[in-house]
Motif scaffolding. Structure first.
Motif, PDB file in Angstrom:
ATOM      1  N   ALA A 120      11.379   5.480   2.810  1.00  0.00           N
ATOM      2  CA  ALA A 120      10.338   6.134   3.604  1.00  0.00           C
ATOM      3  C   ALA A 120       9.874   7.432   2.953  1.00  0.00           C
ATOM      4  N   ALA A 121      10.830   8.178   2.392  1.00  0.00           N
ATOM      5  CA  ALA A 121      10.465   9.425   1.712  1.00  0.00           C
ATOM      6  C   ALA A 121       9.554   9.140   0.523  1.00  0.00           C
ATOM      7  N   LEU A 122       9.853   8.097  -0.246  1.00  0.00           N
ATOM      8  CA  LEU A 122       8.998   7.717  -1.369  1.00  0.00           C
ATOM      9  C   LEU A 122       7.593   7.368  -0.882  1.00  0.00           C
ATOM     10  N   SER A 123       7.520   6.719   0.289  1.00  0.00           N
ATOM     11  CA  SER A 123       6.222   6.348   0.845  1.00  0.00           C
ATOM     12  C   SER A 123       5.443   7.567   1.314  1.00  0.00           C
ATOM     13  N   TYR A 124       6.087   8.459   2.067  1.00  0.00           N
ATOM     14  CA  TYR A 124       5.394   9.621   2.618  1.00  0.00           C
ATOM     15  C   TYR A 124       4.915  10.579   1.523  1.00  0.00           C
ATOM     16  N   PHE A 125       5.702  10.699   0.447  1.00  0.00           N
ATOM     17  CA  PHE A 125       5.328  11.609  -0.636  1.00  0.00           C
ATOM     18  C   PHE A 125       4.465  10.925  -1.699  1.00  0.00           C
ATOM     19  N   LYS A 183       0.818  -1.207   0.000  1.00  0.00           N
ATOM     20  CA  LYS A 183       0.000   0.000   0.000  1.00  0.00           C
ATOM     21  C   LYS A 183       0.855   1.261   0.000  1.00  0.00           C
ATOM     22  N   ASN A 184       1.968   1.246   0.736  1.00  0.00           N
ATOM     23  CA  ASN A 184       2.791   2.441   0.906  1.00  0.00           C
ATOM     24  C   ASN A 184       3.835   2.616  -0.185  1.00  0.00           C
ATOM     25  N   ILE A 185       4.320   1.524  -0.746  1.00  0.00           N
ATOM     26  CA  ILE A 185       5.331   1.612  -1.791  1.00  0.00           C
ATOM     27  C   ILE A 185       4.637   1.429  -3.132  1.00  0.00           C
ATOM     28  N   HIS A 186       4.487   2.537  -3.865  1.00  0.00           N
ATOM     29  CA  HIS A 186       3.760   2.527  -5.123  1.00  0.00           C
ATOM     30  C   HIS A 186       4.706   2.179  -6.259  1.00  0.00           C
TER      31      HIS A 186
END
Length: 537
Positions: A414-419, A39-42
């Motif tokens: 994590a940055a890729l996930s948050y953005f 879900k978080n890593i697109h």
């Protein structure tokens, strides 16, 4: 000293926890952990599989509509100013390359009214260039600046409309962007991850969904010829014949008003619903201004028919039963999908120009899985080689570099996930290059420390001096790389932009880990010793 180390260590721990939470959340089971990760890593189209569409926007359609609008306005202005004319027509450029060669030809302006006509055009139609063909005929062409603006606005509106349609389907990982190629700058690249059957999506995107609610003057007729013959071969002023949607092999024609009561731009919302007898229909809500206009029209036309026209075809022609304010419904949908598609198109808005698909590529999920697997292998192999070298060459200091390197990767993911960034194959290349840049930073610091130790400095002083002197060099190399990435992002296409973004995030994380984290680990190790005489580096 120890107090400062504890504060720094606390900051590092908080950053790690925040990063882990952003990547996997707080899973309660292995299945939930995997679900959170997905879900978080697109993943982009090249990794997850899907469809890539290359489309050309028919800019000539936008210029024709622009000219038609100008003609209608000009007729009103000339009528208001009492200026007679024989005809006002435009040419019909059909090629994309000729889109901005649109012309409006005005014929039969009386010689005595020429100055008044010129003044009216100059005052009201300043976006056109007026040229006299002879004493009574004139030609208008679009100013180059206005033509460029119209092209830009058409492309921007087309991209925004397509994005709204795609998002309405739940395809949030998709992307719509110009190709950057020179074909009149009219090409768009649409990537649809997870879509392996693009037929439905293509049909939905290509539908312009130009809606009109027209007053029915006569009909229905079994053919267009019947409608014309009933009125002597000449249609009444400000009317047009519009066909119905073909259902059951049957098609009718209605004579409707040329000026619609309600347009698609007047719609605020639309939703599919089930009406009487479980039949699907599309309900819509009008804007406040359109609702007042619609209310006046329906109140004055109770008992008369009205035609709901979408893309030049009558969807339904209901009889107005009572006054209607801000809501209406479109019946006759064949099923839920058709009603939902119509609602989505109405909410997204009409395309300002038609689109033509010039290329379609489908990437299977197995190919994306292979890309992930090979990219993962490449990353692991590179990381293992780097770790082995750092441990072999820099000994215990290599452990320091390895920990900083791992944290660098965690921060990047994590940055890729948050953005909500999309990870593509070029993005993986950016991650691998980030590993190389991180190693380079550690090598610069460690070699500086070695130089200070060879110069006879004490261990703690040598470590402080090594980090201090290497810091400016690290900033210099990272800034130049970030500037290069900025140019890649500005002038590159989607995959190149993904590479640039991933690399920039990795570089920022690298400055934090190579300097702040690595220095904290050194300070923690050295603070526990009363007297430091040697350093394993």
């Amino acid at each position: 000293m120890k107090r400062n180390i504890k504060i720094k260590a606390g900051i590092i721990v908080v950053v790690i926890l925040v990063c882990i939470y952003g990547i996997i959340g707080i899973p309660k089971s292995k299945d939930e952990l995997i679900a959170n990760w997905k879900k978080n890593i697109h993943l982009g189209l090249d990794l997850s599989g899907g469809t890539q569409l290359l489309m050309t926007v028919q800019l000539q359609d936008a210029f024709k509509a622009y000219a038609d609008n100008t003609i209608e306005r000009m007729k009103d202005e000339l009528k208001k100013d009492g200026i007679d004319y024989n005809s006002i027509e435009r040419n019909d450029p059909n090629r994309l390359e000729d889109a901005d060669k649109i012309e409006v030809n005005v014929k039969g302006i009386p010689v005595g009214k020429s100055s008044a006509f010129r003044g009216a055009v100059s005052e009201t139609f300043g976006d056109w260039v007026l040229v006299a063909v002879n004493s009574t005929d004139y030609r208008l062409t679009v100013k180059p600046t206005e033509a460029l603006k119209l092209k830009h606005d058409t492309m921007t509106q087309t991209m925004a409309t397509i994005e709204r349609k795609i998002n309405g389907l739940g395809l949030t990982e998709s992307s719509v962007q110009p190709t950057g190629r020179s074909k009149a700058e009219a090409e768009l690249l649409v990537q649809l991850p997870g879509v392996d059957d693009p037929g439905h999506v293509k049909a939905l995107l290509q539908t312009q969904a130009v809606l009109e609610w027209d007053e029915v003057k006569d009909g229905p007729f079994t053919s267009k010829e019947e409608g014309l013959s009933k009125h002597g071969g000449i249609l009444p002023l400000n009317t047009k014949l519009v066909p119905t949607v073909i259902r059951g092999g049957q098609q009718s024609w209605y004579l409707v008003s040329r000026s619609p009561v309600v347009r698609g731009t007047d719609i605020r919302d639309a939703n599919p619903t089930q009406g009487e007898m479980g039949r699907w229909e599309t309900n819509f809500v009008l804007t406040q201004e359109a609702a007042k206009r619609f209310e006046r029209y329906t109140e004055a036309n109770v008992g008369n028919r009205a035609a709901i026209v979408v893309d030049g075809q009558v969807i339904s022609a209901p009889t107005i039963q009572s006054r209607i304010s801000d809501t209406g419904r479109i019946t006759g949908a064949a099923g839920q999908e058709e009603a939902s598609d119509l609602a989505l198109n109405l909410k997204a808005g009409a395309l300002p120009a038609g689109i033509v698909y010039s290329e379609e590529r489908t990437v299977g999920p197995s190919l994306g899985a292979d890309s992930i697997r090979e990219g993962f292998r490449a990353g692991i192999a590179g990381l293992a080689a780097v770790v082995f070298f750092m441990l072999f060459y820099y000994r215990r200091a290599g452990i320091n570099a390895t920990l900083a390197l791992i944290l660098n990767a965690v921060i990047l993911v994590a940055a890729l996930s948050y953005f909500s960034a999309t990870l593509t194959l070029p993005g993986i290349a950016g991650v691998i290059l980030t590993i190389g840049m991180a190693v380079d930073s550690n090598v610069l610091i460690f070699e500086r420390i070695r130089e200070e130790l060879r110069a006879g400095k004490a261990v703690i002083a040598a470590v402080d001096a090594g980090f201090s002197k290497a810091f400016l060099t690290i900033i210099d190399t990272h800034v130049t790389t970030v500037v290069s990435c900025a140019f890649l992002f500005i002038f590159g296409t989607g995959p190149v932009k993904g590479f640039a973004i991933t690399l920039v995030i990795g570089l920022i994380a690298n400055v934090i880990t190579a300097v702040f984290v690595s220095k904290t680990i050194f300070d923690f190790e050295l603070s526990g010793k009363r007297q430091v005489t040697a350093l394993s580096i």
